[in-house]
Each structure stands twice: as structure tokens, then as C-alpha cells.
Write an enzyme that holds these catalytic residues in place. Structure first.
Site, PDB file in Angstrom:
ATOM      1  N   ILE A  14      28.533  27.002  14.999  1.00 11.29           N
ATOM      2  CA  ILE A  14      28.907  25.845  15.649  1.00 11.29           C
ATOM      3  C   ILE A  14      27.560  24.949  15.554  1.00 11.29           C
ATOM      4  O   ILE A  14      26.615  25.117  16.484  1.00 11.29           O
ATOM      5  CB  ILE A  14      29.444  26.189  16.948  1.00 11.29           C
ATOM      6  CG1 ILE A  14      30.613  26.977  16.834  1.00 11.29           C
ATOM      7  CG2 ILE A  14      29.800  24.772  17.650  1.00 11.29           C
ATOM      8  CD1 ILE A  14      31.148  27.705  18.301  1.00 11.29           C
ATOM      9  N   HIS A  15      27.515  23.771  15.337  1.00  8.90           N
ATOM     10  CA  HIS A  15      26.551  22.782  15.171  1.00  8.90           C
ATOM     11  C   HIS A  15      26.889  21.587  14.607  1.00  8.90           C
ATOM     12  O   HIS A  15      28.253  21.300  14.414  1.00  8.90           O
ATOM     13  CB  HIS A  15      25.099  23.336  14.188  1.00  8.90           C
ATOM     14  CG  HIS A  15      25.591  23.488  12.847  1.00  8.90           C
ATOM     15  ND1 HIS A  15      24.769  22.683  11.822  1.00  8.90           N
ATOM     16  CD2 HIS A  15      26.431  23.995  11.979  1.00  8.90           C
ATOM     17  CE1 HIS A  15      25.038  22.893  10.870  1.00  8.90           C
ATOM     18  NE2 HIS A  15      26.167  23.753  10.737  1.00  8.90           N
ATOM     19  N   GLY A  16      26.037  20.417  14.624  1.00 10.40           N
ATOM     20  CA  GLY A  16      26.490  19.182  14.419  1.00 10.40           C
ATOM     21  C   GLY A  16      27.399  18.959  13.212  1.00 10.40           C
ATOM     22  O   GLY A  16      28.158  18.031  13.380  1.00 10.40           O
TER      23      GLY A  16
END
Lengths: 157, 135
Positions: free
Chosen positions: A12-14
């Protein structure tokens, strides 16, 4: 329903939340990873990275397979994330059918060789990718929805 | 440099996507001059382990000094990696939403107040700097 199944070592990241999230508008992010699911600290860390409009499930690979097959996320648009290519095989072996997987973020580390921008594989990962290709899985190499999609199948053989 | 109470100054580490960290530090130094104990790490070309390793290397050599890690985006990989890197470290905090006013304030005030007060001051400064200019 899984609308995007992605291999990304950052999970989960940008790029996932904003890049894919704004294009696909998912209801939920499901992370399938044994190591992270086993640690409350890790689960909280990744859950903190999810914006309030999305739900999140952080599950071991067997739990994820059971819930995906069992229709737990029926009626939801789901982004399914794994850190390791081998987790895709594991999910398939547990009976979760996979026809296409997005290979989005496998970053450089020692022993990994560049396949394309943002995708580096070591020998074991390459072997897993070959097996996925052999089973007819489309390997969609692409960081973001607007990036040029490169089919990796021929590059890992 | 000290915090005004004989303690070593707080170290600053900027960790961002792209080349933002280097540019933020370079730009801050254009305004206030060269800064000691101020570091920039760009996550773009590094894997998570290398980002975490670089942060740990810097906080490992700070001695008794406190350290503040500034990240660009709450929930992004730089944020996650920074939180991971400082887990269990005393006197190190991670602050998200870094902007130039925060960094300028940090650089000019870090010798003048205790760590916790500094953190509160920077958050206030950062928030106050975001506004519609309506004269």
C-alpha cells in the site's frame, strides 16, 4: 470482485492508493502476505496508509484465498496486493483463479536484474514468473494505469 | 550546535519521492545558508531496505542528539519506510507533510527549544503556512 491484482513490494503506497485508486475507485484493498498478517505492528502500519474512503483487509495468503473464494468481497471492487510473485502461485494453488496480474513495483535490490522500469527480478522470482506465464497468466508490466502496458510474458521466458 | 540547554542540536532527515528531498534541502540552504546535520534521501531509485538502511545509518551516528524525519506524503512508501526505520529509537520522530516553511523554521529554531516543543512548533508552522492569500 478483484478489479486489479498487483505484485508490488511496497504494497500500500502512493502509486496504488492515488495512481490506481483514483482511476479504479476501489471499495477495498486486500493485502495477502503471511509475514505482515502475522504482525499487529505491520498490520497497523499498512492500515494507516489507506485513505478513509477505502476499506482494508490484511490477510495471510491462505486466509486471502479462502475469503476471495468464499465471496466475502462480493459486491465490492477490490485491489488485491501481494509483495512476492510466489504469493500469486500460492493463491492459484489454493484454488483462486488468476488470469492476469499487474507487475507494478519490484524495486532494485542486490541480486535482482532489471526487466523494465520499476521491475527488477531475481532468479527465483523470474522462475515464478515463467511458471505463471506457462499457466497462461497475462503478466501486465506497468507502474500506473496510464503507463504504457508491457506484456512481460515473453521477457521472462 | 546545541538546543540552548547544552544538548546537541536535533538532526534533520528529509525523505521523499522523486528528487524532492534534495531540492527541498538545496532550496532551504539557498535561503538560509549551509546546514549541518541536515540530510536528504530520495526514495525513487532505492529499494525499501536501502531507504531504511540510509535513515538508520544517519540516526545511528547522531549520538545523544534527537532527530526528526520529515516525509512528503502521509501513507506513502517514504513514510512507511521512515516509520519502520525509527521503530524503537528514542528521541526520533517522523513528521509527514513536509513543506519549505517547516524546514526553514526547523533550521533556524532547532537550537532554541526542547525537542517536543520544537515538534509542536513545526506542526503549527506548517499548518499556518497553508492558506488562501486573500488581501
Amino acid at each position: 470482485m478483484v478489479i486489479l491484482f498487483r505484485i508490488d513490494d511496497r504494497l500500500i503506497h502512493g502509486q496504488v492508493v492515488l495512481g490506481w485508486g483514483s482511476a479504479l475507485k476501489p471499495d477495498r484493498i486486500v493485502v495477502a502476505d503471511d509475514e505482515i498478517a502475522a504482525s499487529e505492528w505491520e498490520r497497523n502500519l499498512y492500515a494507516s496508509a489507506v485513505p478513509p474512503e477505502m476499506k482494508v483487509s490484511i490477510l495471510s495468503v491462505p486466509e486471502a484465498a479462502a475469503q476471495l473464494k468464499g465471496g466475502v468481497f462480493k459486491g465490492e471492487k477490490v485491489i488485491l496486493l501481494v509483495k512476492h510473485p510466489k504469493s500469486v502461485l500460492a493463491l492459484m494453488d489454493l484454488g483462486f483463479p488468476v488470469s492476469e496480474v499487474n507487475v507494478g513495483g519490484l524495486h532494485y535490490r542486490e541480486g535482482r536484474e532489471k526487466v523494465l522500469e520499476g521491475v527488477f527480478l531475481d532468479a527465483a522470482e523470474r522462475a515464478v514468473m515463467r511458471e505463471l506465464a506457462k499457466r497462461g497468466v497475462v503478466l501486465d508490466g506497468r507502474a500506473l494505469p496510464g503507463s504504457p502496458a508491457l506484456k512481460l510474458n515473453s521477457r521472462v521466458v | 550546535m546545541s538546543d540552548g540547554m547544552g544538548n546537541p542540536a536535533i538532526a534533520g532527515i528529509i525523505v521523499t519521492h522523486g528528487r524532492l528531498a534534495e531540492e527541498l534541502l538545496r532550496t532551504a540552504e539557498l535561503i538560509i545558508g549551509h546546514q549541518e546535520e541536515f540530510y536528504a534521501i530520495s526514495g525513487s531509485d532505492l529499494c525499501d531496505e536501502n531507504v531504511i538502511g540510509k535513515i538508520r545509518e544517519i540516526i545511528g551516528k547522531r549520538g545523544d542528539a534527537k532527530a526528526l524525519v520529515f516525509v512528503d506524503y502521509f501513507g506513502g512508501s517514504c513514510c512507511i519506510n521512515s516509520v519502520r526505520a525509527v521503530e524503537g529509537e528514542e528521541g526520533v520522530k517522523v513528521m509527514s507533510g513536509v513543506n519549505l516553511p517547516i524546514l526553514l523554521s526547523f533550521a533556524t529554531k532547532r537550537g532554541t527549544m526542547p525537542f517536543e516543543e520544537m515538534v509542536d512548533h513545526l506542526i503549527r508552522r506548517g499548518r499556518e503556512s497553508v492558506k488562501v492569500i486573500d488581501l
